[in-house]
Design a protein around this motif. Structure first.
Motif, mmCIF file in Angstrom:
data_model
loop_
_atom_site.group_PDB
_atom_site.id
_atom_site.type_symbol
_atom_site.label_atom_id
_atom_site.label_comp_id
_atom_site.label_asym_id
_atom_site.label_seq_id
_atom_site.Cartn_x
_atom_site.Cartn_y
_atom_site.Cartn_z
ATOM 1 N N GLU A 25 37.162 50.067 34.178
ATOM 2 C CA GLU A 25 36.792 51.481 34.100
ATOM 3 C C GLU A 25 35.327 51.666 33.738
ATOM 4 N N SER A 26 34.751 50.684 33.071
ATOM 5 C CA SER A 26 33.352 50.798 32.651
ATOM 6 C C SER A 26 32.365 50.495 33.782
ATOM 7 N N LEU A 27 32.851 50.026 34.916
ATOM 8 C CA LEU A 27 31.948 49.608 35.994
ATOM 9 C C LEU A 27 31.489 50.788 36.838
ATOM 10 N N PRO A 28 30.177 50.965 36.980
ATOM 11 C CA PRO A 28 29.689 51.978 37.916
ATOM 12 C C PRO A 28 29.873 51.498 39.359
ATOM 13 N N ASP A 29 29.932 52.427 40.267
ATOM 14 C CA ASP A 29 30.200 52.107 41.669
ATOM 15 C C ASP A 29 29.254 51.040 42.223
ATOM 16 N N HIS A 30 27.981 51.128 41.900
ATOM 17 C CA HIS A 30 27.023 50.182 42.486
ATOM 18 C C HIS A 30 27.252 48.740 42.032
ATOM 19 N N GLU A 31 27.974 48.534 40.937
ATOM 20 C CA GLU A 31 28.252 47.173 40.478
ATOM 21 C C GLU A 31 29.473 46.547 41.147
ATOM 22 N N LEU A 87 32.262 35.945 44.594
ATOM 23 C CA LEU A 87 32.804 37.157 45.219
ATOM 24 C C LEU A 87 32.387 38.406 44.453
ATOM 25 N N PRO A 88 32.309 39.532 45.149
ATOM 26 C CA PRO A 88 32.058 40.790 44.433
ATOM 27 C C PRO A 88 33.237 41.134 43.527
ATOM 28 N N ILE A 89 32.955 41.848 42.464
ATOM 29 C CA ILE A 89 33.991 42.182 41.484
ATOM 30 C C ILE A 89 35.139 42.955 42.129
ATOM 31 N N LEU A 90 34.862 43.766 43.140
ATOM 32 C CA LEU A 90 35.930 44.516 43.796
ATOM 33 C C LEU A 90 36.962 43.563 44.401
ATOM 34 N N ASP A 91 36.512 42.438 44.944
ATOM 35 C CA ASP A 91 37.445 41.434 45.470
ATOM 36 C C ASP A 91 38.244 40.765 44.344
ATOM 37 N N ILE A 92 37.601 40.579 43.203
ATOM 38 C CA ILE A 92 38.290 39.986 42.056
ATOM 39 C C ILE A 92 39.381 40.940 41.555
ATOM 40 N N ALA A 129 39.436 53.360 42.369
ATOM 41 C CA ALA A 129 40.598 54.167 41.969
ATOM 42 C C ALA A 129 41.922 53.687 42.578
ATOM 43 N N PRO A 130 41.981 53.391 43.887
ATOM 44 C CA PRO A 130 43.276 52.942 44.426
ATOM 45 C C PRO A 130 43.738 51.608 43.839
ATOM 46 N N LEU A 131 42.797 50.726 43.531
ATOM 47 C CA LEU A 131 43.176 49.442 42.938
ATOM 48 C C LEU A 131 43.659 49.626 41.499
ATOM 49 N N LEU A 132 43.057 50.548 40.772
ATOM 50 C CA LEU A 132 43.539 50.835 39.422
ATOM 51 C C LEU A 132 44.918 51.487 39.462
ATOM 52 N N ALA A 133 45.124 52.363 40.437
ATOM 53 C CA ALA A 133 46.447 52.980 40.587
ATOM 54 C C ALA A 133 47.489 51.921 40.929
ATOM 55 N N GLN A 134 47.123 50.971 41.777
ATOM 56 C CA GLN A 134 48.038 49.878 42.114
ATOM 57 C C GLN A 134 48.329 49.029 40.880
ATOM 58 N N LEU A 135 47.310 48.729 40.102
ATOM 59 C CA LEU A 135 47.491 47.962 38.877
ATOM 60 C C LEU A 135 48.444 48.707 37.939
ATOM 61 N N ASP A 136 48.187 49.990 37.729
ATOM 62 C CA ASP A 136 49.031 50.777 36.811
ATOM 63 C C ASP A 136 50.483 50.795 37.276
#
Length: 176
Positions: free
Chosen positions: A122-128, A145-150, A9-16
């Motif tokens: 937005e389609s990614l579940p937390d565990h992914e 790298l994990p997707i969160l880092d990407i 959520a914070p990364l999406l807010a930063q993107l927006d």
């Protein structure tokens, strides 16, 4: 919007926020600004062998100043490609994507690319979010790298390149 992971959520807010600020700063962008070269050897775009606009690589591959056309094309292309390899058909290549030739087309290209990237996230579940290679984009660190880092990296790219657009616009107003 789906339920988004609290870690994402914070990364999406930063993107927006970053995208909204950038698009606001690009309001009124003219075609002349879009194509203006801030230096004689600035990286830009030109038609390829199929007539599609593509980046022109400098012969020595050294870092260059860039035209807004190059910056906007890069922003839109990277978002579209990453979206495809995160939640799409995993088939797009840079050669599949023609870059825009006008300021209006460029802003639409950026909006579309980043909207697709955001929708893929937005389609990614937390565990992914911790999966290495969840985005199997073949050019870059996605397979390491994990997707969160990407996601973090893509936000950094958005901020960096839109700041360059703003700077080139500022230079454009001071040209003689």
């Amino acid at each position: 919007m789906t339920d988004v992971s609290p870690r994402l959520a914070p990364l999406l807010a930063q993107l927006d926020t970053s995208l909204a600020m950038a698009l606001d700063r690009m309001q009124g962008l003219s075609d002349d600004e879009f194509w203006w070269s801030p230096a004689p050897d600035a990286a830009t775009i030109a038609p390829d062998g199929r007539g599609r606009l593509r980046p022109v690589r400098p012969p020595d591959d050294e870092p260059r100043t860039r035209t807004i056309a190059w910056l906007i094309g890069h922003l839109g292309e990277m978002a579209l490609l990453r979206a495809d390899y995160t939640d799409g058909e995993h088939r797009l290549t840079p050669l599949d994507i023609g870059w825009p030739g006008t300021a209006r087309e460029g802003l639409a290209f950026v909006r579309d690319g980043w909207a697709r990237w955001r929708a893929a996230l937005e389609s990614l579940p937390d565990h992914e979010l911790d999966l290495v290679g969840r985005s199997d984009f073949p050019w870059g660190l996605d397979r390491e790298l994990p997707i969160l880092d990407i996601v973090w990296w893509m936000n950094r790219e958005l901020i960096h390149h839109t700041a360059e657009v703003a700077f080139v616009r500022d230079l454009y107003t001071t040209r003689s």
